[in-house]
Structures are given as C-alpha cells and as structure tokens.
Design a protein around this motif. Structure first.
Motif, mmCIF file in Angstrom:
data_model
loop_
_atom_site.group_PDB
_atom_site.id
_atom_site.type_symbol
_atom_site.label_atom_id
_atom_site.label_comp_id
_atom_site.label_asym_id
_atom_site.label_seq_id
_atom_site.Cartn_x
_atom_site.Cartn_y
_atom_site.Cartn_z
ATOM 1 N N LYS A 149 38.253 41.330 26.019
ATOM 2 C CA LYS A 149 37.654 42.197 27.038
ATOM 3 C C LYS A 149 36.972 41.364 28.112
ATOM 4 O O LYS A 149 36.563 40.244 27.869
ATOM 5 N N GLY A 150 36.833 41.949 29.307
ATOM 6 C CA GLY A 150 35.997 41.345 30.337
ATOM 7 C C GLY A 150 36.734 40.439 31.315
ATOM 8 O O GLY A 150 36.101 39.770 32.124
ATOM 9 N N LEU A 151 38.082 40.412 31.257
ATOM 10 C CA LEU A 151 38.832 39.560 32.189
ATOM 11 C C LEU A 151 39.037 40.265 33.522
ATOM 12 O O LEU A 151 38.936 41.484 33.620
ATOM 13 N N GLN A 152 39.311 39.472 34.568
ATOM 14 C CA GLN A 152 39.750 40.034 35.854
ATOM 15 C C GLN A 152 41.207 40.432 35.701
ATOM 16 O O GLN A 152 42.043 39.595 35.366
ATOM 17 N N TRP A 153 41.505 41.694 35.943
ATOM 18 C CA TRP A 153 42.891 42.161 35.846
ATOM 19 C C TRP A 153 43.305 42.828 37.152
ATOM 20 O O TRP A 153 42.539 43.596 37.709
ATOM 21 N N TYR A 154 44.508 42.581 37.594
ATOM 22 C CA TYR A 154 45.114 43.448 38.592
ATOM 23 C C TYR A 154 46.543 43.659 38.142
ATOM 24 O O TYR A 154 47.245 42.691 37.849
ATOM 25 N N TRP A 155 46.972 44.913 38.027
ATOM 26 C CA TRP A 155 48.336 45.099 37.552
ATOM 27 C C TRP A 155 49.060 46.206 38.258
ATOM 28 O O TRP A 155 48.455 47.082 38.884
ATOM 29 N N ARG A 156 50.385 46.132 38.154
ATOM 30 C CA ARG A 156 51.273 47.144 38.712
ATOM 31 C C ARG A 156 52.467 47.301 37.779
ATOM 32 O O ARG A 156 52.665 46.496 36.874
ATOM 33 N N GLY A 157 53.264 48.344 38.041
ATOM 34 C CA GLY A 157 54.452 48.550 37.217
ATOM 35 C C GLY A 157 55.570 49.187 38.014
ATOM 36 O O GLY A 157 55.342 49.736 39.103
ATOM 37 N N ASP A 158 56.765 49.082 37.514
ATOM 38 C CA ASP A 158 57.939 49.746 38.083
ATOM 39 C C ASP A 158 58.967 49.910 36.965
ATOM 40 O O ASP A 158 58.947 49.135 35.999
ATOM 41 N N GLY B 8 51.048 41.597 35.601
ATOM 42 C CA GLY B 8 49.615 41.449 35.352
ATOM 43 C C GLY B 8 49.078 40.153 35.929
ATOM 44 O O GLY B 8 49.451 39.067 35.477
ATOM 45 N N GLY B 9 48.203 40.265 36.921
ATOM 46 C CA GLY B 9 47.464 39.097 37.409
ATOM 47 C C GLY B 9 46.149 39.060 36.644
ATOM 48 O O GLY B 9 45.345 39.982 36.756
ATOM 49 N N ILE B 10 45.920 38.000 35.852
ATOM 50 C CA ILE B 10 44.787 38.009 34.904
ATOM 51 C C ILE B 10 44.062 36.663 34.934
ATOM 52 O O ILE B 10 44.706 35.605 34.927
ATOM 53 N N SER B 11 42.735 36.735 34.949
ATOM 54 C CA SER B 11 41.934 35.505 34.901
ATOM 55 C C SER B 11 40.539 35.833 34.375
ATOM 56 O O SER B 11 40.016 36.914 34.647
ATOM 57 N N PRO B 12 39.904 34.890 33.669
ATOM 58 C CA PRO B 12 38.508 35.128 33.268
ATOM 59 C C PRO B 12 37.536 34.911 34.429
ATOM 60 O O PRO B 12 36.374 35.285 34.341
ATOM 61 N N GLU B 13 38.001 34.286 35.517
ATOM 62 C CA GLU B 13 37.097 33.883 36.609
ATOM 63 C C GLU B 13 37.010 34.941 37.705
ATOM 64 O O GLU B 13 38.011 35.200 38.384
ATOM 65 N N PRO B 14 35.830 35.514 37.938
ATOM 66 C CA PRO B 14 35.703 36.483 39.031
ATOM 67 C C PRO B 14 36.184 35.901 40.362
ATOM 68 O O PRO B 14 36.758 36.607 41.183
ATOM 69 N N GLY B 15 35.979 34.605 40.564
ATOM 70 C CA GLY B 15 36.392 33.962 41.815
ATOM 71 C C GLY B 15 37.900 33.946 42.000
ATOM 72 O O GLY B 15 38.386 33.652 43.103
ATOM 73 N N GLU B 16 38.642 34.235 40.949
ATOM 74 C CA GLU B 16 40.105 34.215 41.065
ATOM 75 C C GLU B 16 40.700 35.618 41.214
ATOM 76 O O GLU B 16 41.906 35.803 41.121
ATOM 77 N N ALA B 17 39.816 36.608 41.446
ATOM 78 C CA ALA B 17 40.301 37.988 41.538
ATOM 79 C C ALA B 17 41.349 38.144 42.649
ATOM 80 O O ALA B 17 42.391 38.768 42.455
ATOM 81 N N ASP B 18 41.089 37.558 43.817
ATOM 82 C CA ASP B 18 42.042 37.703 44.929
ATOM 83 C C ASP B 18 43.346 36.966 44.643
ATOM 84 O O ASP B 18 44.428 37.435 44.983
ATOM 85 N N LEU B 19 43.202 35.803 44.005
ATOM 86 C CA LEU B 19 44.382 34.997 43.687
ATOM 87 C C LEU B 19 45.340 35.770 42.778
ATOM 88 O O LEU B 19 46.546 35.853 43.037
ATOM 89 N N VAL C 70 50.719 41.583 43.505
ATOM 90 C CA VAL C 70 51.220 42.479 44.563
ATOM 91 C C VAL C 70 52.473 41.890 45.207
ATOM 92 O O VAL C 70 53.457 42.600 45.454
ATOM 93 N N ASP C 71 52.467 40.573 45.447
ATOM 94 C CA ASP C 71 53.629 39.945 46.092
ATOM 95 C C ASP C 71 54.860 40.011 45.177
ATOM 96 O O ASP C 71 55.977 40.273 45.624
ATOM 97 N N TYR C 72 54.646 39.762 43.892
ATOM 98 C CA TYR C 72 55.744 39.803 42.911
ATOM 99 C C TYR C 72 56.303 41.231 42.851
ATOM 100 O O TYR C 72 57.507 41.464 42.974
ATOM 101 N N TRP C 73 55.399 42.197 42.672
ATOM 102 C CA TRP C 73 55.807 43.603 42.583
ATOM 103 C C TRP C 73 56.560 44.011 43.858
ATOM 104 O O TRP C 73 57.609 44.655 43.788
ATOM 105 N N SER C 74 56.027 43.615 45.018
ATOM 106 C CA SER C 74 56.643 44.018 46.292
ATOM 107 C C SER C 74 58.043 43.426 46.441
ATOM 108 O O SER C 74 58.955 44.087 46.921
ATOM 109 N N ALA C 75 58.198 42.178 46.020
ATOM 110 C CA ALA C 75 59.507 41.528 46.144
ATOM 111 C C ALA C 75 60.530 42.152 45.198
ATOM 112 O O ALA C 75 61.732 42.195 45.499
ATOM 113 N N LEU C 76 60.060 42.658 44.071
ATOM 114 C CA LEU C 76 60.995 43.225 43.081
ATOM 115 C C LEU C 76 61.208 44.729 43.265
ATOM 116 O O LEU C 76 62.196 45.282 42.781
ATOM 117 N N HIS C 77 60.285 45.359 43.975
ATOM 118 C CA HIS C 77 60.344 46.823 44.112
ATOM 119 C C HIS C 77 61.692 47.332 44.649
ATOM 120 O O HIS C 77 62.210 48.351 44.156
#
Ligand SMILES: Cc1cc2nc3c(=O)[nH]c(=O)nc-3n(C[C@H](O)[C@H](O)[C@H](O)COP(=O)(O)OP(=O)(O)OC[C@H]3O[C@@H](n4cnc5c(N)ncnc54)[C@H](O)[C@@H]3O)c2cc1C
Length: 332
Positions: free
Chosen positions: A185-194, A252-263, A269-276
């Motif tokens: 628990k507690g990681l920075q996550w950003y995710w998408r699906g298709d 899933g873009g995942i990191s324990p570091e809050p500073g890496e949230a944008d990364l 988003v770029d991966y999802w967009s290219a594959l969409h």
C-alpha cells in the motif's frame, strides 16, 4: 493480487488466472444483496430484480451498496505456476508467437503477457535482476504434476530461448498472493486500461518502444486473457460488454516516490495513447482512471450504456451513487 476487495472486483466484471476456464467473477455470481439509494434492501438474482442483477454484473458501484454475494464454486486446489522471461530483443518474436498460441491453448492454461523490470529476488537469477524484460506469467489449472507441467510448458522455447523459465506446483491462494509483497500500500499509481481482440505488428512496435522506456522498477503493462470461457457468455447476458475481447490490457505507472508521480503518469498515458488505436475502443471499468472523463465511461459500457442508464433510473433516479465511473440515470 490477494489484497484487493471482492466487491469492486466483482461488480466491474472480475478477471484472473481462472477466467479462461471458468469465466469472469460475474459469470459465477448467483445473487447479490444490495442496499439501494432509498435505504431498502433487495436481493438481485436471475429470479428477483433480474434487471438489477444484469446491471450489477459489470456496471460497477452505480446501483447500490453490495453487502453479500453468493457465488457458484469451482473445484480448484493445486495449480501449476510458471513464469517465463525473455530479453527485450525477443519481444517481437514472443508477441507474434503469443498472439497465435494463447487463444488456441487449452482453457485450463492461462498466461498473461507483461513488460516489466525483473524483481531482485528469488526465484529470478541474479543476472536478470533489475533488467527490463518481457514475460508471460502462467497458471495451469489442469495439472500440478511436475512432469506434465514440463511437457505443457515446453512451448515457451518456440519464439526464442527464454532468459529464465520457472515452474512450480502451488496452492491456488499462493499464486494469487505471489506478487502482493512487491506492491504494498501507499505507492504512487497511475493506470489505464483498454480491451484488445488482436495484437497486430504495429502494436508490437509500441510494446517494444515502451518496454525500453519503463521509467521505474514497478511500472508495468499486462495483457490479461479474457477469452475462452470468458467469451462463451452471450454478448448481452450481462453488463460486461467485451465477450468478443481476447485481452484486457492494464497500464500501470508505479513508484514509491511522490516526486516520480509525473514520470509514471506520462509513461502510462503515452503508452496507452500509442496503443489505443489498436484497441477495441473501450476499457475495463476497474482499470479506468478517475480523470478519464464521461466519454471513456460510455466507451467502457459500449452498446450497454443506455440499458444501464435505464436500470439506474429505476434504482437510483437521483444519482446518489455518483462517486464512481458514473452511469447517469436515463431521462424519464
Ligand atoms: C494491485 C491491483 C491488482 C488488480 N488486479 C486485478 C485483476 O487481476 N483482475 C481484475 O479484474 N481487477 C484487478 N484489479 C482492479 C480491481 O478489480 C479494482 O481495483 C476493484 O475496484 C477492487 O475492488 P475493491 O472492492 O477493493 O474496490 P474499492 O477500491 O474498495 O472500490 C472501488 C469502487 O468499487 C465500487 N465498490 C466497492 N465496494 C462496493 C460495494 N460493497 N458495493 C458497491 N460498490 C462497491 C465503488 O464504486 C468503489 O468506488 C486490480 C487492482 C489493483 C489495485
């Protein structure tokens, strides 16, 4: 993962290691007790409130608070776990093989494709630790016999020599919790699906590019099979709208570091967009990000959105349950 809850997973559809053999979680659902927006409690099943039961099987948390689920059980005990890793230069050969092999494989054999960074722990050999690789994580629910598993997984040598291949008989719950410790628990996550029904050559080039660019050790992309038993239910029998799909993709873009949230967000988003453009146009509600907008919710429910909106009008006309991937009540 064993750490996610059963309610959200089931109401969105629910897929996993047994889906090719036994279908989605909703395909094994017999009844749900639900607290509705007006405070009343109903049971939804094929016989009681069948319209609500239809909507609950894929429509997410839009219709009420589920307090109890009755599931049809399936016999599962020991299963064959396998993990195969290949070096990045083989990703094209692996995906061209996988896209043919998996849909024709016996239903007891499940294997999700992944791009990942190899965890620095056993059973992975040290020379693979921290390396970007492509992989298939397998579950054979038909046998846990080591000889039969070795025979069944001889195929992994076909596309290219694996960098590592590991097989073990394990109790099913052990397989389900295998990766829990890697994603606390507690990681920075950003995710998408298709959803995908094919992996054309153009898509393979996208996977190769974003495998090379994985930004952090935990960031990953998975293609989860939803074919075989997952495809045998009628297209309109449940609210899940993807019976003709073969893979549910999760980025899933995942990191324990809050500073890496944008990364991690940018990579995802770029991966999802290219594959969409190679997708079926919509996603799985349980992999939808909170900021993707109403068009994505509509695309997720495909041709079922309007019927869901009518059920919503019956059971939640004021849209009380709206802090979700929202289905707005149909106009009266
Ligand atoms: C690490 C990880 C791995 C995952 N792997 C898979 C996978 O292999 N297969 C898969 O299908 N999905 C997977 N998911 C997605 C998962 O299905 C969703 O995150 C799901 O929402 C988890 O259910 P939950 O009960 O924990 O939901 P929560 O996070 O608690 O809630 C999410 C939403 O679900 C709804 N909800 C939850 N409980 C209820 C309830 N009792 N009544 C009504 N609505 C409710 C609500 O709309 C709520 O906002 C994974 C998620 C994570 C984080």
């Amino acid at each position: 993962m064993s750490t996610t809850g059963v309610a959200g997973l089931t109401l969105g559809g629910g897929h996993g290691y047994l889906t090719r053999r036994y279908g989605l979680s909703i395909d094994n659902l017999l009844a749900v007790d639900v607290v509705l927006a007006d405070g009343s409690v109903v049971t939804a099943s094929e016989r009681e409130h069948p319209d609500l039961f239809w909507a609950l099987r894929g429509g997410g948390g839009n219709f009420g608070v589920a307090t109890s689920f009755a599931f049809r059980l399936q016999p599962v005990d020991m299963v064959g776990l396998a993990v195969t890793l290949w070096s990045p230069e083989h990703i094209g050969d692996v995906l061209r093989w996988y896209r043919e092999f998996l849909p024709g494989a016996p239903e007891e054999l499940y294997g999700f494709f992944a791009v990942l960074v190899v965890p620095s722990e056993p059973p992975f050999p040290e020379e693979t630790h921290g390396r970007k690789m492509c992989a298939v994580v397998w579950c054979h629910s038909g046998t846990a016999d080591e000889e039969r598993l070795a025979e069944a997984f001889a195929v992994v040598n076909e596309p290219a020599p694996p960098a590592f291949h590991f097989t073990a008989p394990v109790p099913f719950p052990a397989l389900q919790s295998l990766f829990d410790h890697l994603i606390p628990k507690g990681l920075q996550w950003y995710w998408r699906g298709d959803l995908f029904d094919a992996i054309p050559d153009g898509a393979i080039d996208v996977h190769a590019k974003f495998l090379e660019g994985i930004p952090t050790d935990l960031s990953t992309m998975h293609l989860y099979p939803v074919d075989a038993a997952g495809s045998r239910v009628g297209a309109d029998d449940t609210a899940w709208a993807w019976r003709d799909a073969v893979w549910s993709g999760a980025f899933g873009g995942i990191s324990p570091e809050p500073g890496e949230a944008d990364l991690v967000r940018s990579w995802c988003v770029d991966y999802w967009s290219a594959l969409h453009p190679y997708s079926m146009g919509g996603g799985y509600v349980n992999f939808l990000g909170a900021d993707e907008g109403q068009d994505r919710v509509r695309a997720t429910y495909r041709g079922h959105y309007d019927r869901l909106a009518r059920v919503k009008r019956t059971y939640d006309p004021d849209n009380f349950f709206r802090h979700n991937q929202n289905i707005a009540p149909a106009a009266a």
